[in-house]
Design an enzyme around this catalytic site. Structure first.
Site, PDB file in Angstrom:
ATOM      1  N   LYS A 184      96.485  69.511  26.926  1.00 33.15           N
ATOM      2  CA  LYS A 184      96.842  70.586  25.997  1.00 33.15           C
ATOM      3  C   LYS A 184      96.901  71.958  26.687  1.00 33.15           C
ATOM      4  O   LYS A 184      96.562  72.099  27.858  1.00 33.15           O
ATOM      5  CB  LYS A 184      95.840  70.599  24.832  1.00 33.15           C
TER       6      LYS A 184
HETATM    7  C1  LIG Z   1      99.788  66.221  17.086  1.00 34.31           C
HETATM    8  C2  LIG Z   1      98.419  65.818  17.545  1.00 34.31           C
HETATM    9  N1  LIG Z   1      97.409  65.851  16.666  1.00 34.31           N
HETATM   10  C3  LIG Z   1      96.157  65.511  17.024  1.00 34.31           C
HETATM   11  C4  LIG Z   1      95.867  65.091  18.289  1.00 34.31           C
HETATM   12  C5  LIG Z   1      94.467  64.678  18.604  1.00 34.31           C
HETATM   13  O1  LIG Z   1      93.834  65.539  19.498  1.00 34.31           O
HETATM   14  P1  LIG Z   1      92.473  65.096  20.192  1.00 34.31           P
HETATM   15  O2  LIG Z   1      92.816  64.213  21.341  1.00 34.31           O
HETATM   16  O3  LIG Z   1      91.845  66.402  20.614  1.00 34.31           O
HETATM   17  O4  LIG Z   1      91.665  64.408  19.167  1.00 34.31           O
HETATM   18  C6  LIG Z   1      96.875  65.046  19.250  1.00 34.31           C
HETATM   19  C7  LIG Z   1      96.562  64.606  20.613  1.00 34.31           C
HETATM   20  O5  LIG Z   1      97.349  64.386  21.466  1.00 34.31           O
HETATM   21  C8  LIG Z   1      98.198  65.404  18.870  1.00 34.31           C
HETATM   22  O6  LIG Z   1      99.209  65.342  19.746  1.00 34.31           O
END
Ligand SMILES: Cc1ncc(COP(=O)(O)O)c(C=O)c1O
Length: 340
Positions: A184
């Site tokens: 990210k």
């Molecule tokens: C659109 C979206 N929402 C949520 C997430 C979840 O993030 P995390 O890995 O921090 O839980 C991601 C992860 O890639 C994502 O691309």
């Protein structure tokens, strides 16, 4: 041709992160504590939210937001199929129903015009996703939410730093959930943040992020703490460590610089790809700030002699990492078989 492989995503880590993590490691306090509080304060100030609660993923953040609003079995949550697994799995944690409405084909964000038809008496929330970092049409979504008394939880996993019509993503909806996953725009390895202006929801998220314990457990072991605590609900273990928060603070301090660089690269790509009939460059909006987490090219397969898989493979042969973001959720076996 490149001689070294360009990975799909590389974290930008320098002496600042190393020094910050070293300081925490040497401090004798490595889990949630003062650094995490500082990360929360600085993050909240940066996005203009009253409360920011650091957690160990965006998935956890969205789970806690849905828990805080009291989502029940059988309730419905409207979102987009063009997202990652996390956006809807958190709805399933409650045995509630994710209702997928299609995206606007141009910007690839949820199409507000299609949301209204999906609202039923069981609808509790809308989760817009700012896909690739491009802000979704929040004005229209908020208007629907007000009209039908729904909660808006932004999945802003891709959208830091971003803004919608001059206001930071993080300051606009009931909840905004961010991700600090490895790929990210800022990263703590794994991590996330819940932003809300609602005091009661913030308190509930804090409690449920740490075992349902009614006060900050870490204070129990510090000079200012005492031994007393109470469990008020069966909570989760979603707290972010001070090691991760120290890294997060260092990342936060250079977030603007990293964004400038991504934007410049995106502009270069746009200039290079715009003339090619085979490619469609990503949509942008002039009234908002794109976070440029992903640079998504669409392929006009009818004008290409190779398919998408071969295209990605050809890039790999040129030492350029690329991927497909995302395979829409309704095409995955679980959602196909469960919801048709
Ligand atoms: C659109 C979206 N929402 C949520 C997430 C979840 O993030 P995390 O890995 O921090 O839980 C991601 C992860 O890639 C994502 O691309």
């Amino acid at each position: 041709m490149r001689t070294t492989f360009l990975p799909f995503a590389l974290p930008d880590i320098d002496d600042a992160e190393l020094a910050a993590i070293k300081e925490v490691l040497e401090s004798g306090w490595v889990t949630t504590g003062h650094k995490t509080q500082q990360f929360e304060r600085e993050f909240a100030a940066m996005v203009g939210a009253k409360h920011a609660i650091a957690v160990n993923s965006c998935t956890a953040a969205m789970h806690l937001a849905l828990e805080a609003i009291g989502l029940q079995r059988g309730d419905e949550v409207i979102t987009t199929p063009y997202t990652f697994a996390a956006t809807t799995e958190v709805v399933r944690y409650f045995d509630a129903r994710p209702v997928l409405v299609d995206v606007d084909a141009r910007c690839l964000n949820i199409d507000p015009a299609q949301i209204e038809a999906a609202i039923t008496p069981r609808t509790r929330a809308i989760i817009p996703v700012h896909i690739a970092g491009l802000p979704a049409e929040l004005d229209a979504i908020h208007a629907l939410a007000r009209q039908h008394n729904l909660v808006v939880i932004e999945d802003a996993a891709h959208a830091f730093p971003a803004s919608y019509k001059g206001q930071s993503i993080g300051s606009l909806s009931d909840f905004t959930c961010f991700s600090f996953y490895a790929t990210k725009t800022i990263t703590t390895g794994e991590g996330g943040m819940i932003c809300t202006d609602n005091e009661a929801w913030a308190e509930r998220c804090r409690i449920m992020a740490l075992h349902g314990i009614s006060r900050d457990a870490w204070k129990r072991y510090s000079a200012e703490g005492s031994w007393f605590y109470e469990i008020v609900a069966p909570g989760y273990k979603y707290n972010l460590t001070d090691i991760a928060s120290a890294m997060g603070l260092a990342q936060l301090h250079k977030a603007e610089r990293m964004w400038e660089r991504r934007r410049a690269i995106a502009e270069q790509y746009n200039d290079a790809f715009q003339p090619l009939r085979e490619l469609e460059i990503p949509h942008n909006r002039s009234d908002s700030q794109h976070a440029w987490h992903l640079y998504t090219l669409r392929l006009h397969l009818d004008r290409l002699s190779i398919d998408r898989a071969a295209f990605v493979e050809a890039l790999r042969e040129q030492q350029i990492g690329a991927s497909v973001h995302f395979i829409p959720l309704h095409l995955h076996p679980y959602y196909r078989t469960t919801y048709g």
